[in-house]
Design a protein around this motif. Structure first.
Motif, short mmCIF file in Angstrom:
data_model
loop_
_atom_site.label_atom_id
_atom_site.label_comp_id
_atom_site.label_asym_id
_atom_site.label_seq_id
_atom_site.Cartn_x
_atom_site.Cartn_y
_atom_site.Cartn_z
N THR A 133 0.83 -0.88 -0.12
CA THR A 133 0.03 0.13 0.05
C THR A 133 0.84 1.44 0.06
N ALA A 134 1.89 1.21 0.89
CA ALA A 134 2.74 2.33 0.80
C ALA A 134 3.33 3.08 -0.20
N ASP A 135 3.54 1.63 -1.23
CA ASP A 135 4.34 1.88 -2.44
C ASP A 135 3.38 2.43 -3.13
N ARG A 136 2.56 2.04 -3.50
CA ARG A 136 1.40 2.45 -4.23
C ARG A 136 1.28 3.72 -3.63
N LEU A 137 1.33 4.78 -2.44
CA LEU A 137 1.03 5.53 -3.05
C LEU A 137 1.98 6.48 -2.60
N ARG A 138 3.24 6.36 -2.32
CA ARG A 138 3.99 7.21 -3.25
C ARG A 138 4.03 7.29 -4.59
N GLN A 139 3.74 6.48 -4.81
CA GLN A 139 3.62 6.53 -6.73
C GLN A 139 1.82 7.45 -7.15
N GLU A 140 1.15 7.39 -6.52
CA GLU A 140 0.10 8.21 -6.32
C GLU A 140 0.50 9.37 -6.37
N HIS A 141 1.62 9.42 -5.34
CA HIS A 141 1.59 11.44 -4.53
C HIS A 141 2.45 11.44 -6.07
N ARG A 142 3.37 10.76 -6.26
CA ARG A 142 4.53 11.97 -7.22
C ARG A 142 3.49 11.56 -8.53
N ARG A 143 2.56 11.02 -8.72
CA ARG A 143 1.73 11.23 -10.47
C ARG A 143 1.05 12.19 -10.64
N ILE A 144 0.55 12.83 -9.02
CA ILE A 144 -0.24 14.03 -8.26
C ILE A 144 0.81 15.69 -9.38
N VAL A 145 2.20 15.03 -8.17
CA VAL A 145 2.85 16.44 -8.54
C VAL A 145 3.18 16.34 -9.90
N ASP A 146 3.05 15.37 -10.65
CA ASP A 146 3.78 15.21 -11.53
C ASP A 146 2.89 16.21 -12.42
N ALA A 147 1.08 15.72 -12.82
CA ALA A 147 0.38 16.10 -13.99
C ALA A 147 0.44 17.61 -12.89
N VAL A 148 0.41 17.98 -11.60
CA VAL A 148 0.62 19.78 -11.61
C VAL A 148 1.73 20.39 -12.21
N ALA A 149 3.16 20.17 -11.86
CA ALA A 149 4.49 19.67 -12.80
C ALA A 149 3.47 20.61 -14.30
N ARG A 150 3.83 19.37 -14.85
CA ARG A 150 2.95 19.56 -16.32
C ARG A 150 1.54 21.09 -16.32
N GLY A 151 1.14 21.13 -15.60
CA GLY A 151 0.46 22.03 -15.51
C GLY A 151 -1.03 21.70 -16.27
N ASP A 152 -1.23 20.17 -16.07
CA ASP A 152 -2.26 19.23 -16.85
C ASP A 152 -3.93 19.72 -15.29
N ALA A 153 -4.16 20.40 -15.04
CA ALA A 153 -5.12 20.83 -14.20
C ALA A 153 -6.49 19.12 -14.02
N ASP A 154 -6.48 18.85 -15.30
CA ASP A 154 -7.74 18.09 -15.04
C ASP A 154 -7.02 16.43 -14.58
N ASP A 155 -5.77 16.37 -14.76
CA ASP A 155 -5.40 14.84 -14.85
C ASP A 155 -5.40 15.14 -13.13
N ALA A 156 -4.65 16.38 -12.72
CA ALA A 156 -4.08 16.62 -11.28
C ALA A 156 -5.75 16.12 -10.42
N ARG A 157 -6.51 16.91 -10.12
CA ARG A 157 -7.75 16.82 -9.94
C ARG A 157 -8.66 15.47 -9.75
N GLU A 158 -7.90 14.38 -10.64
CA GLU A 158 -8.37 12.94 -11.17
C GLU A 158 -7.67 12.41 -10.62
N ARG A 159 -6.21 12.84 -10.13
CA ARG A 159 -5.59 11.94 -10.01
C ARG A 159 -5.68 11.60 -7.91
N VAL A 160 -5.44 12.76 -7.40
CA VAL A 160 -6.52 13.24 -6.36
C VAL A 160 -7.91 12.68 -5.88
N ARG A 161 -8.78 12.57 -6.76
CA ARG A 161 -9.36 11.42 -6.67
C ARG A 161 -9.54 10.39 -6.26
#
Length: 262
Positions: free
Chosen positions: A191-219
């Motif tokens: 579970t911790a490994d999956r959460l780490r990956q999800e956190h990184r993907r959220i930040v990556d979406a933010v850094a790329r400026g992809d607001a829709d993807d960032a919101r979906e990944r947080v959800r």
């Protein structure tokens, strides 16, 4: 799971709020040194630091490191009920229905990352937290403490003081069921490994400026964890039922993903 006893850092906040309300503290005054305040209130120094951090989020104090007259925490504004409202929220959060807390997280944090993706926010601190979460020897409670700080740091980076204060106010309620869930999962490492990956993907979406993807990944990040917890719970425990209900309610209440949308 609700707990009426105040946490140590809440005791510190209540003391400082009382001093502000009664005029014993005002703008330009410095807080009692950390060590001294901890002794006075019978709490740990870490609890004092946590309370001061919350006060910084609310814009009540500004801190400076080092030594000398400018070091420590200084009052920069006197709240007109804002701090009291925050404290009432913090106390009430311990008794909020879990489904309401989870659904609120989905709404608040979705807005946070969407705004961050559409701005030029500094993500340095947030990335640093993620790096700290990569340590292999973290106990579940240590990992989840960093996890809470990650989500709070996102809220703070958004520049919305109200959302940051609300997230801080909900923190103890969020911690209560994230910790309870971690204790019941079959494989915390996975579970911790999956959460780490999800956190990184959220930040990556933010850094790329992809607001829709960032919101979906947080959800997905929020609801998937509670769904996993719900599946691991024993139906004989009423508290477990409450966590499971929160998970399922969050999934039902969340807006559909772009793939699912009609």
């Amino acid at each position: 799971m609700p707990n009426s006893a105040p946490r140590a850092w809440q005791i510190v906040l209540e003391r400082i709020e009382g001093d502000l309300r009664d005029g014993r503290l005002g703008p330009g005054d410095r807080l009692t040194p950390e060590r001294e305040l901890a002794v006075q209130l019978g709490v740990g120094r870490s609890s004092v630091r946590e309370a001061v951090r919350v006060l910084e989020v609310l814009g009540v104090v500004r801190t400076a490191t080092g030594s000398g007259p400018s070091a420590g925490a200084m009052i920069v504004t006197t709240p007109r009920g804002g701090l009291a409202a925050f404290l009432r929220l913090q106390v009430a959060a311990n008794g909020f229905p879990l489904s309401d807390v989870v659904r609120t997280r989905v709404v608040l944090e979705g807005d946070v990352v969407e705004r961050l993706a559409r701005s030029d926010a500094d993500l340095t601190e947030i990335v640093g937290i993620l790096d700290a979460m990569d340590a292999a020897d973290l106990a579940p409670h240590e990992f989840l403490a960093l996890d809470a700080r990650f989500h709070q740091a996102l809220a703070e980076a958004s520049g919305n003081a109200v959302i940051a204060a609300m997230m801080a106010g909900l923190r103890s309620s969020i911690e209560a069921y994230t910790q309870a869930g971690a204790a019941r999962l079959g494989s915390w490492t996975r579970t911790a490994d999956r959460l780490r990956q999800e956190h990184r993907r959220i930040v990556d979406a933010v850094a790329r400026g992809d607001a829709d993807d960032a919101r979906e990944r947080v959800r997905g990040h929020i609801t998937d964890y509670y769904t996993e917890v719900a599946q691991a719970l024993s139906p004989s425990d009423p508290a477990d039922d409450a966590i499971g209900d929160a998970a399922r309610a969050a999934v039902r209440a969340s807006p559909p993903s772009r793939e699912e949308a009609p």
